[in-house]
Scaffold this motif. Sequence first.
Motif, PDB file in Angstrom:
ATOM      1  N   LEU A 199      21.474  47.982  70.402  1.00  0.00           N
ATOM      2  CA  LEU A 199      20.267  47.505  71.060  1.00  0.00           C
ATOM      3  C   LEU A 199      19.257  46.997  70.040  1.00  0.00           C
ATOM      4  CD1 LEU A 199      19.699  50.422  73.607  1.00  0.00           C
ATOM      5  CD2 LEU A 199      20.766  48.221  74.065  1.00  0.00           C
TER       6      LEU A 199
ATOM      7  N   THR B 264      13.105  47.252  70.119  1.00  0.00           N
ATOM      8  CA  THR B 264      12.255  47.558  71.276  1.00  0.00           C
ATOM      9  C   THR B 264      13.070  48.167  72.410  1.00  0.00           C
ATOM     10  OG1 THR B 264      10.766  45.736  70.726  1.00  0.00           O
ATOM     11  CG2 THR B 264      10.651  46.603  72.971  1.00  0.00           C
ATOM     12  N   GLU B 265      14.248  47.618  72.679  1.00  0.00           N
ATOM     13  CA  GLU B 265      15.119  48.170  73.724  1.00  0.00           C
ATOM     14  C   GLU B 265      15.534  49.594  73.381  1.00  0.00           C
ATOM     15  OE1 GLU B 265      18.165  45.214  73.504  1.00  0.00           O
ATOM     16  OE2 GLU B 265      17.442  44.160  75.294  1.00  0.00           O
TER      17      GLU B 265
ATOM     18  N   ASP C 260      12.537  51.929  73.939  1.00  0.00           N
ATOM     19  CA  ASP C 260      12.257  52.078  75.373  1.00  0.00           C
ATOM     20  C   ASP C 260      13.273  52.982  76.047  1.00  0.00           C
ATOM     21  OD1 ASP C 260      10.095  50.413  75.090  1.00  0.00           O
ATOM     22  OD2 ASP C 260      11.055  48.655  75.979  1.00  0.00           O
ATOM     23  N   LEU C 261      14.546  52.850  75.667  1.00  0.00           N
ATOM     24  CA  LEU C 261      15.581  53.678  76.279  1.00  0.00           C
ATOM     25  C   LEU C 261      15.449  55.126  75.838  1.00  0.00           C
ATOM     26  CD1 LEU C 261      18.029  53.984  78.073  1.00  0.00           C
ATOM     27  CD2 LEU C 261      19.476  53.253  76.148  1.00  0.00           C
TER      28      LEU C 261
END
Length: 248
Positions: A91, A94-95, A98-99
């Motif tokens: 990922l 940022t992803e 966030d996860l």
Amino acid sequence: MIRAISFDLFDTLVDLDLSGLPTITLGHEQLPSTVGALYEIAPKEPFRDLESFAEALSTVDRDIRKKQITEGVEISTKARFERFIDSRFNLKKTEFSDLVEALRAKHMELFRQQVTVPAHHTGVLEELGKRFPLFVCSNFTDSSCANQVLRESNFTEYFQEIVISDDVGIRKPRKEIFDVVIKASGFCASEILHIGDNLEADVRGAKSCAMQAAWITRQIPDSTKTLRSYNGPDPDFEISDLGDLLNF
């Protein structure tokens, strides 16, 4: 003489019953777990199904638990999910962040819902707080959740300092986490009483620092059997309820 009191959090100040978590089916077994809810919000690749997702997370958990036991260090819930995601997903930054936060928040939301507060504990803390400075000293992998539990229980105002292993990086029974309480209290270790439900973490840990220790058995199904299987220093006191402290 007792001049300050330190409390464990779960199954001491508040009760925790994880049997109320959502049920998932793994193989032929039904288990209460947050894993089903986590699976719903995680990317489905590279997992075939819930069972493969659960096994991958369990692999990370086993490694973390081994380190916690052998080294006495704390590994946060956030770090748990960071390791899990890093090992399975590709990922963007940022992803990834966030996860991690989505999984942490969901896990802790479900965990917090399993907490109950004995109705008389507020009165006990209020009375004890008139006589002693009070502290929290607890193992837990997410200090923000622990502090939220204390706020929602209306307990925060009674404590001079809240010491959570997630913040310290060290777990009970290692002395470093108790040392934080001792230093904050300003008293000699022998003048501080620590109360908890775990003989290894709470009693052995407190006694190794020369603190007094009270073992609370309210949530122990068979305290006689539990004590018989324990080979550490004896608790100074055995109590069945926090209300017993009002007689000290």
